[in-house]
Design an enzyme around this catalytic site. Structure first.
Site, PDB file in Angstrom:
ATOM      1  N   TYR A 180      51.800  31.203  41.096  1.00  0.00           N
ATOM      2  CA  TYR A 180      52.719  31.325  40.699  1.00  0.00           C
ATOM      3  C   TYR A 180      53.724  31.475  41.341  1.00  0.00           C
ATOM      4  CZ  TYR A 180      56.581  33.643  36.911  1.00  0.00           C
ATOM      5  OH  TYR A 180      57.141  33.763  35.994  1.00  0.00           O
ATOM      6  N   TYR A 190      58.712  40.582  39.576  1.00  0.00           N
ATOM      7  CA  TYR A 190      57.590  39.935  39.761  1.00  0.00           C
ATOM      8  C   TYR A 190      57.582  40.532  41.295  1.00  0.00           C
ATOM      9  CZ  TYR A 190      53.067  37.305  40.735  1.00  0.00           C
ATOM     10  OH  TYR A 190      52.388  36.821  40.826  1.00  0.00           O
TER      11      TYR A 190
HETATM   12  N1  NAD Z   1      49.966  34.985  33.577  1.00  0.00           N
HETATM   13  C1  NAD Z   1      50.815  34.099  33.565  1.00  0.00           C
HETATM   14  O1  NAD Z   1      51.609  34.252  33.424  1.00  0.00           O
HETATM   15  C2  NAD Z   1      50.266  34.227  35.325  1.00  0.00           C
HETATM   16  C3  NAD Z   1      51.177  32.896  35.596  1.00  0.00           C
HETATM   17  C4  NAD Z   1      50.835  32.072  36.989  1.00  0.00           C
HETATM   18  C5  NAD Z   1      49.727  32.865  37.573  1.00  0.00           C
HETATM   19  N2  NAD Z   1      48.883  33.735  37.209  1.00  0.00           N
HETATM   20  C6  NAD Z   1      47.958  33.916  37.981  1.00  0.00           C
HETATM   21  O2  NAD Z   1      46.383  33.469  37.025  1.00  0.00           O
HETATM   22  C7  NAD Z   1      45.552  34.251  37.615  1.00  0.00           C
HETATM   23  C8  NAD Z   1      44.462  34.985  36.083  1.00  0.00           C
HETATM   24  O3  NAD Z   1      45.178  35.591  35.645  1.00  0.00           O
HETATM   25  P1  NAD Z   1      46.069  36.098  34.420  1.00  0.00           P
HETATM   26  O4  NAD Z   1      47.322  36.073  33.823  1.00  0.00           O
HETATM   27  O5  NAD Z   1      44.598  35.676  33.225  1.00  0.00           O
HETATM   28  O6  NAD Z   1      45.170  37.796  33.995  1.00  0.00           O
HETATM   29  P2  NAD Z   1      43.813  38.585  33.350  1.00  0.00           P
HETATM   30  O7  NAD Z   1      44.445  39.610  33.114  1.00  0.00           O
HETATM   31  O8  NAD Z   1      43.432  37.132  32.209  1.00  0.00           O
HETATM   32  O9  NAD Z   1      42.858  38.042  34.782  1.00  0.00           O
HETATM   33  C9  NAD Z   1      43.695  39.027  35.769  1.00  0.00           C
HETATM   34  C10 NAD Z   1      41.934  39.401  36.151  1.00  0.00           C
HETATM   35  O10 NAD Z   1      41.769  39.980  37.820  1.00  0.00           O
HETATM   36  C11 NAD Z   1      40.670  40.764  37.459  1.00  0.00           C
HETATM   37  N3  NAD Z   1      41.271  41.602  38.649  1.00  0.00           N
HETATM   38  C12 NAD Z   1      41.946  42.903  39.192  1.00  0.00           C
HETATM   39  N4  NAD Z   1      41.482  43.410  39.929  1.00  0.00           N
HETATM   40  C13 NAD Z   1      40.568  43.162  40.565  1.00  0.00           C
HETATM   41  C14 NAD Z   1      39.533  43.195  41.992  1.00  0.00           C
HETATM   42  N5  NAD Z   1      39.707  44.002  42.067  1.00  0.00           N
HETATM   43  N6  NAD Z   1      38.449  42.644  42.248  1.00  0.00           N
HETATM   44  C15 NAD Z   1      38.239  41.622  40.738  1.00  0.00           C
HETATM   45  N7  NAD Z   1      38.973  42.019  39.842  1.00  0.00           N
HETATM   46  C16 NAD Z   1      40.180  41.679  39.676  1.00  0.00           C
HETATM   47  C17 NAD Z   1      40.524  41.659  35.876  1.00  0.00           C
HETATM   48  O11 NAD Z   1      40.289  42.046  36.075  1.00  0.00           O
HETATM   49  C18 NAD Z   1      41.409  40.366  34.976  1.00  0.00           C
HETATM   50  O12 NAD Z   1      39.729  39.725  34.789  1.00  0.00           O
HETATM   51  C19 NAD Z   1      45.658  35.286  38.470  1.00  0.00           C
HETATM   52  O13 NAD Z   1      46.069  35.123  39.783  1.00  0.00           O
HETATM   53  C20 NAD Z   1      47.422  35.137  37.895  1.00  0.00           C
HETATM   54  O14 NAD Z   1      48.390  36.393  39.395  1.00  0.00           O
HETATM   55  C21 NAD Z   1      48.888  34.301  36.060  1.00  0.00           C
END
Ligand code: NAD
Length: 304
Positions: A180, A190
């Site tokens: 991100y 954040y």
């Molecule tokens: N949503 C946004 O705005 C955004 C923007 C940029 C990057 N991201 C990144 O995208 C990726 C996916 O996130 P998302 O936003 O799609 O949310 P999401 O909730 O779909 O995914 C996060 C996942 O991480 C899992 N998780 C948390 N702790 C964990 C652990 N200790 N071991 C294994 N799994 C664990 C959760 O169960 C969940 O399935 C992340 O790296 C997030 O930082 C998200």
């Protein structure tokens, strides 16, 4: 016609526990391109996830473009905070959501994959997980423990996946993670060391691309995604504001869709991207390129 063809490839997407996040969208896009999909799911969320699947609550979102249904070849319990089961404290190992799922560590999942698919059974590994227990705290107020937990789960876990799963990758293997903009620009709110974790994840993408590229011939990239109201992002508390701000100020003035990330992931994981490694690819409608909010010029004009 030039097509993204992942037929015969097997992907592991770590960080899927519902149908609302990037991991799910990536799994779907990889399946659309012909790959078979395994997922790694966090034990605290695993029970609900499997119930949703069993009860068909996700059937709609699992429908693929050609009428097929997304299938998960395996769902592995994974807590990416732990490299071995011994690393997990007793209260976690004895917790009711953990104690019956077997070895949920990265090495435990690796062993299961080896048992299920042999010594070289993987082509694609996606790291789509993050957690910062103090994400709502400004960085300046973040405890050492909270900061290290954010970096451990959200960045070190990617190194651990590469180290453990690198030897299982077939020729042309690809690793991908999700980052991100907070890694490189200030995103107020954040917090908890999550910005630091994303900065580490991006730096590691470059170093791992070199090291693992030389060792196993794999490619390693990251997608820097625009804001999306996943479960994890919604927990931060102001995702709607972030989405509206990005949509109003990006060169392409609209919110991103999780499918935008899925499609880019499918490309990056395909042979079409065979010379791309060590890269952070933005999927954010160009928001990262802006240096000033639209409409904030002080000469009275308003951009469209
Ligand atoms: N949503 C946004 O705005 C955004 C923007 C940029 C990057 N991201 C990144 O995208 C990726 C996916 O996130 P998302 O936003 O799609 O949310 P999401 O909730 O779909 O995914 C996060 C996942 O991480 C899992 N998780 C948390 N702790 C964990 C652990 N200790 N071991 C294994 N799994 C664990 C959760 O169960 C969940 O399935 C992340 O790296 C997030 O930082 C998200």
């Amino acid at each position: 016609m030039l097509a993204i063809d992942l037929t015969g490839k097997r992907a592991l997407v770590a960080g899927v526990s519902d149908d609302g996040g990037f991991g799910f969208a990536i799994a779907k896009a990889l399946a659309e391109a012909g790959a078979t999909i395994c997922v790694g799911s966090w034990p605290p969320a695993l029970g609900i996830f499997t119930k949703l699947l069993e009860r068909g609550k996700m059937d709609e979102s699992m429908r693929l473009g050609d009428g097929r249904k997304l299938e998960f070849e395996r769902i592995y319990p994974l807590d990416a905070a732990f490299d071995t089961l011994d690393d997990a404290p007793e209260d976690i190992r004895e917790n009711k959501r953990y104690k019956d799922v077997g070895d949920f560590s990265v090495s435990g999942m690796t062993e299961r994959i080896r048992r299920d698919f042999g010594e070289t059974g993987l082509d694609i590994v996606v790291h789509s997980l993050a957690n910062g227990p103090e994400v709502k705290s400004p960085l300046v107020d973040t405890s050492r423990r909270g900061y290290l937990a954010a970096v451990s789960v959200s960045a070190y876990s990617n190194i651990s996946l590469v180290r453990h799963l690198g030897p299982l990758m077939r020729p042309g293997g690809v690793f991908l993670s999700l980052t991100y903009l907070a890694a490189e620009r200030v995103i107020p709110g954040y917090g908890g060391g999550m910005s630091s974790a994303k900065a580490a994840l991006e730096a590691d993408t470059r170093t791992l691309a070199y090291e693992a590229g030389r060792r196993w011939g794999v490619r390693i990239n990251a997608i820097s995604a625009g804001p999306w109201a996943s479960r994890a992002a919604t927990a931060i508390g102001f995702i709607d504001t972030m989405i509206a701000y990005a949509a109003a100020n990006a060169p392409l003035p609209r919110p991103i869709d999780a499918a935008d990330v899925g499609h880019t992931a499918a490309f990056l994981c395909s042979p079409l991207a065979s010379a791309i490694t060590g890269s952070v690819v933005y999927v954010d409608n160009g928001f990262h390129a802006m240096g000033m909010a639209v409409g904030s010029r002080n000469d009275g004009t308003t951009e469209r």
